[in-house]
Design a protein around this motif. Structure first.
Motif, mmCIF file in Angstrom:
data_model
loop_
_atom_site.group_PDB
_atom_site.id
_atom_site.type_symbol
_atom_site.label_atom_id
_atom_site.label_comp_id
_atom_site.label_asym_id
_atom_site.label_seq_id
_atom_site.Cartn_x
_atom_site.Cartn_y
_atom_site.Cartn_z
ATOM 1 N N ALA A 124 79.281 47.798 120.485
ATOM 2 C CA ALA A 124 79.790 48.715 121.501
ATOM 3 C C ALA A 124 81.297 48.915 121.346
ATOM 4 C CB ALA A 124 79.468 48.185 122.895
ATOM 5 N N ALA A 125 82.011 47.849 121.043
ATOM 6 C CA ALA A 125 83.460 47.938 120.879
ATOM 7 C C ALA A 125 83.841 48.753 119.646
ATOM 8 C CB ALA A 125 84.064 46.541 120.785
ATOM 9 N N MET A 126 82.989 48.708 118.620
ATOM 10 C CA MET A 126 83.289 49.437 117.379
ATOM 11 C C MET A 126 82.703 50.842 117.372
ATOM 12 S SD MET A 126 82.919 46.521 114.496
ATOM 13 C CE MET A 126 83.625 47.569 113.230
ATOM 14 N N GLY A 127 81.810 51.106 118.274
ATOM 15 C CA GLY A 127 81.134 52.393 118.289
ATOM 16 C C GLY A 127 79.672 52.178 117.984
ATOM 17 N N TYR A 165 81.360 41.491 109.040
ATOM 18 C CA TYR A 165 82.025 40.530 109.906
ATOM 19 C C TYR A 165 82.946 39.625 109.089
ATOM 20 C CZ TYR A 165 82.787 37.300 113.701
ATOM 21 O OH TYR A 165 83.365 36.543 114.660
ATOM 22 N N ARG A 166 82.486 39.192 107.922
ATOM 23 C CA ARG A 166 83.317 38.339 107.066
ATOM 24 C C ARG A 166 84.534 39.085 106.542
ATOM 25 N NH1 ARG A 166 78.953 34.763 103.705
ATOM 26 N NH2 ARG A 166 78.500 33.348 105.403
ATOM 27 N N ALA A 167 84.437 40.381 106.433
ATOM 28 C CA ALA A 167 85.572 41.175 105.954
ATOM 29 C C ALA A 167 86.769 41.034 106.892
ATOM 30 C CB ALA A 167 85.168 42.640 105.829
ATOM 31 N N ALA A 168 86.497 40.753 108.155
ATOM 32 C CA ALA A 168 87.594 40.595 109.114
ATOM 33 C C ALA A 168 88.473 39.415 108.787
ATOM 34 C CB ALA A 168 87.035 40.438 110.530
ATOM 35 N N ARG A 169 87.927 38.424 108.127
ATOM 36 C CA ARG A 169 88.683 37.219 107.814
ATOM 37 C C ARG A 169 89.531 37.378 106.550
ATOM 38 N NH1 ARG A 169 87.508 32.038 105.120
ATOM 39 N NH2 ARG A 169 88.996 30.601 106.016
ATOM 40 N N TYR A 180 73.969 34.216 123.095
ATOM 41 C CA TYR A 180 75.363 34.595 122.874
ATOM 42 C C TYR A 180 75.508 35.403 121.582
ATOM 43 C CZ TYR A 180 77.416 31.754 126.622
ATOM 44 O OH TYR A 180 77.797 31.228 127.831
ATOM 45 N N THR A 181 74.713 35.059 120.570
ATOM 46 C CA THR A 181 74.756 35.825 119.330
ATOM 47 C C THR A 181 74.290 37.251 119.588
ATOM 48 O OG1 THR A 181 74.349 33.841 117.998
ATOM 49 C CG2 THR A 181 73.900 35.970 116.956
ATOM 50 N N SER A 182 73.207 37.388 120.290
ATOM 51 C CA SER A 182 72.684 38.711 120.604
ATOM 52 C C SER A 182 73.675 39.510 121.446
ATOM 53 C CB SER A 182 71.350 38.579 121.335
ATOM 54 O OG SER A 182 70.879 39.834 121.735
ATOM 55 N N ARG A 183 74.179 38.886 122.509
ATOM 56 C CA ARG A 183 75.140 39.563 123.380
ATOM 57 C C ARG A 183 76.435 39.880 122.639
ATOM 58 N NH1 ARG A 183 74.708 35.575 128.534
ATOM 59 N NH2 ARG A 183 72.494 35.879 128.914
ATOM 60 N N GLY A 184 76.871 38.953 121.810
ATOM 61 C CA GLY A 184 78.108 39.157 121.062
ATOM 62 C C GLY A 184 78.003 40.305 120.080
ATOM 63 N N LEU A 185 76.890 40.367 119.329
ATOM 64 C CA LEU A 185 76.699 41.473 118.398
ATOM 65 C C LEU A 185 76.601 42.809 119.129
ATOM 66 C CD1 LEU A 185 74.235 39.905 115.809
ATOM 67 C CD2 LEU A 185 76.638 40.515 115.448
ATOM 68 N N LEU A 217 81.668 34.341 123.258
ATOM 69 C CA LEU A 217 80.821 35.147 122.375
ATOM 70 C C LEU A 217 81.472 35.276 120.994
ATOM 71 C CD1 LEU A 217 79.735 38.051 124.763
ATOM 72 C CD2 LEU A 217 78.532 35.926 124.269
ATOM 73 N N ARG A 218 82.782 35.475 120.991
ATOM 74 C CA ARG A 218 83.527 35.584 119.737
ATOM 75 C C ARG A 218 83.418 34.300 118.935
ATOM 76 N NH1 ARG A 218 87.998 37.661 121.869
ATOM 77 N NH2 ARG A 218 89.019 35.674 122.183
ATOM 78 N N ALA A 219 83.485 33.152 119.623
ATOM 79 C CA ALA A 219 83.369 31.854 118.946
ATOM 80 C C ALA A 219 81.993 31.700 118.304
ATOM 81 C CB ALA A 219 83.625 30.722 119.938
ATOM 82 N N VAL A 220 80.945 32.087 119.021
ATOM 83 C CA VAL A 220 79.589 31.985 118.466
ATOM 84 C C VAL A 220 79.446 32.885 117.244
ATOM 85 C CG1 VAL A 220 77.152 32.499 118.898
ATOM 86 C CG2 VAL A 220 78.467 31.252 120.590
#
Length: 175
Positions: free
Chosen positions: A156-159, A169-173, A146-151, A115-118
């Protein structure tokens, strides 16, 4: 130095940092990311003259190598011992931006590698659904799900209150 070697060196010089960032977001460890990039570039060098789109080949190879790195037993053991998320030494942003990037990275590490890769290919690299499907060797429908599930997993992981946009998302890079 031959023309082939010079072309390859120029490609590596231009693509090393983007590939390294892609690998890091896929596996979550700078050393494993560098290993994945080197493995991918070694494979690319062997096929350099036969590849029509070296950038796409390199992205695909890096994502696959980074996912393979996370499957190694020693990596899981080392990862379990370390909870600290390494930061890039050349970060030049204010504290709030760095904190947000680290928060996004930490959340990315909580979702499955595929999911992270997608998400990385779609939102960081800006690939289309079709290009992402080609890069990962899967159907377009899989990329969409996978995009839907990943987002959803990333939110959920971020709140639940956090809206994950392409810019966030790009800010992470950037670190």
């Amino acid at each position: 130095m031959s023309d082939r070697d010079r072309e390859f060196s120029d490609f590596v010089a231009a693509q090393m940092e983007p590939l390294r960032g892609l690998a890091y977001l896929t596996c979550g460890d700078w050393q494993a990311a560098e290993d994945a990039v080197l493995v991918a570039l070694a494979k690319l060098y062997v096929k350099w003259r036969r590849i029509d789109n070296p950038a796409a080949y390199a992205r695909t190879a890096v994502v696959r190598a980074a996912i393979d790195e996370t499957r190694r037993p020693w990596w899981r053991r080392e990862r379990a011992q370390s909870n600290a998320m390494p930061d890039r030494p050349d970060a030049r942003d204010d504290t709030n931006a760095v904190d947000e990037r680290l928060r996004i990275r930490e959340a990315l590490q909580k979702i499955p590698a595929r999911l992270r890769a997608v998400l990385t290919l779609r939102y960081l690299e800006g690939l289309s659904i079709q290009e992402t499907a080609e890069a990962l060797g899967c159907p377009e429908g899989t990329v969409k799900s996978y995009t839907s599930r990943g987002l959803e997993a990333l939110r959920a992981a971020m709140g639940a209150e956090v809206f994950v946009s392409r810019e966030n998302y790009r800010a992470a890079r950037a670190v």
